[in-house]
Scaffold this active site. Structure first.
Site, PDB file in Angstrom:
ATOM      1  N   SER A 101       0.789  -1.144   0.041  1.00 51.05           N
ATOM      2  CA  SER A 101      -0.089  -0.050   0.038  1.00 51.05           C
ATOM      3  C   SER A 101       1.028   1.251  -0.024  1.00 51.05           C
ATOM      4  O   SER A 101       0.240   2.210  -0.294  1.00 51.05           O
ATOM      5  CB  SER A 101      -0.915  -0.104   1.041  1.00 51.05           C
ATOM      6  N   ASP A 122      -3.730   7.949   8.322  1.00 48.64           N
ATOM      7  CA  ASP A 122      -4.935   7.029   8.741  1.00 48.64           C
ATOM      8  C   ASP A 122      -4.657   5.675   9.818  1.00 48.64           C
ATOM      9  O   ASP A 122      -5.422   5.130  10.389  1.00 48.64           O
ATOM     10  CB  ASP A 122      -5.750   6.316   7.612  1.00 48.64           C
ATOM     11  N   HIS A 178      -0.719   4.690   7.167  1.00 46.73           N
ATOM     12  CA  HIS A 178      -0.009   5.325   5.953  1.00 46.73           C
ATOM     13  C   HIS A 178       0.179   6.553   6.290  1.00 46.73           C
ATOM     14  O   HIS A 178      -0.324   7.197   7.176  1.00 46.73           O
ATOM     15  CB  HIS A 178      -0.983   5.278   4.791  1.00 46.73           C
TER      16      HIS A 178
END
Length: 386
Positions: free
Chosen positions: A37, A342, A345
């Site tokens: 991610s 969040d 990240h």
């Protein structure tokens, strides 16, 4: 120095196999990226319809873009702002007539180096991503034989040779292991993880990849989610408030990854750059106020308030009933004041900071000036841009 010219200078000092040219038009024609991610530009959203909704994307794209971020990622800054390429389209996204002329992104959120299993967040582990690349390349070369006009949409055969192959993967292997293993057991797993990475990287080398740009893993123990789960006992935290065991594992992983990069360099024609993302991120977290940030560890988009503003029961943007009340995990007023977006990240502001430090070359191995003599006559950047 202009950003584009600056990274051209850095890359030419680093990659000896790249052609020494006398034209100021030198460029990296394509990027092929593999990861999780941290560099996913929409793969997980397209691949398994993973919901990455608002407020993700609010800062730059003004709407969700498939990225786990309020805006751009490190890969975006390096590809678009530095190399003047387009945003990398995910391999898995077939909607919107994607253009792959400047490369392709195989990264997907939740991906691991080790093969995925039924409990994995993403089925697209590193080996699968490598296999996807092989299929992508094979299909592209088949199509180019049939119609050269397709070069407007897909890479040329030469682009595969000159491309930058980027890697940022391994964090999820360590992260997931800590939920069922002791620190010593996690450390014992690292050689197994890197054996799998070596196998995948060698497959890419056999497919013609020569310019490998490998990011090490960041300070896992500084993520709000990790601190909330494993940092309840303050004795397990370091001086910055990060979980010591997780950062120890990240450091061990990085040392062994560095050794592996050194090993790769014996392959004929291989140019391997190891980038110390861990040090850049930890420097940002430990000296955040020097760089204009106000919150080094708290999530911008979360619930629960400081010091972490993170509750694992509710993700960024969600509305749920908690303790009998309806609550929403909303973003902070100014994302540029936060390092973390969040709980898992980084914010666009933090990613921009990290990218700018990558581009200094101070965190790269081999040192960029070691090979400068080979390129001093190539004149790949204009001193007037300094």
């Amino acid at each position: 120095m202009a950003l584009k010219a600056y990274i051209f200078h850095i890359l030419t000092l680093t990659f000896l196999v790249l052609p020494i040219v006398s034209s100021a038009n030198f460029s990296i024609p394509a990027i092929f990226n593999f990861g999780d991610s941290n560099s996913d530009t929409g793969g997980l959203a397209a691949g398994i319809a993973f919901p990455i909704g608002q407020p993700n994307g609010q800062t730059y794209f003004l709407k969700p873009s498939g990225r786990f971020c309020d805006g751009r990622l490190i890969i975006d800054f390096l590809a678009v702002n530095a190399l003047d390429l387009s945003f990398l389209n995910p391999y898995l996204d077939s909607i919107g007539i994607p253009n792959f002329q400047n490369g392709c992104n195989f990264a997907t959120g939740g991906s691991t180096i080790l093969p995925a299993n039924a409990a994995s967040a993403s089925p697209f582990s590193f080996g699968i991503q490598v296999a996807q690349f092989v299929r992508f390349k094979t299909r592209v070369l088949e199509l180019l034989v049939k119609d050269k006009k397709l070069q407007e949409f897909i890479p040329s055969q030469e682009s595969f040779r000159q491309a930058l192959y980027m890697f940022d993967v391994g964090q999820n292997d360590l992260d997931g292991a800590f939920y069922s293993k002791s620190e010593d057991e996690v450390l014992a797993l690292i050689p197994i993880i890197l054996t799998e990475f070596e196998a995948g990287a060698k497959k890419l080398y056999n497919e013609g990849a020569r310019n490998l740009w490998i990011h090490n893993t960041g300070p896992l123990g500084c993520l709000p989610r990790i601190i909330a789960q494993f940092g309840k006992d303050s004795s397990k935290l370091d001086q910055f408030g990060c979980v010591t065991s997780h950062n120890n594992a990240a450091n061990q992983f990085n040392m062994q990854l560095h050794d592996l990069c050194t090993k790769f360099r014996v392959l004929p024609g291989a140019n391997v750059t190891y980038v110390d993302i861990f040090s850049i991120k930890l420097n940002l977290i430990s000296n955040y106020s020097l760089y204009g940030f106000k919150q080094p560890l708290a999530a911008c988009c979360g619930y629960g308030g400081l010091p972490l503003n993170f509750d694992n029961r509710i993700a960024c943007g969600q509305t749920k009933i908690l303790n009998g009340s309806s609550v929403t995990a909303i973003p902070c007023n100014n994302t540029a004041e936060y390092v973390n977006w969040d709980g898992n990240h980084y914010t666009e502001a933090a990613n921009e900071y990290i990218s700018s430090h990558v581009l200094t070359g101070n965190y790269s191995d081999p040192p960029l000036l070691v090979n400068a003599q080979y390129h001093i006559e190539s004149k790949l950047f204009d001193p007037k841009t300094i």
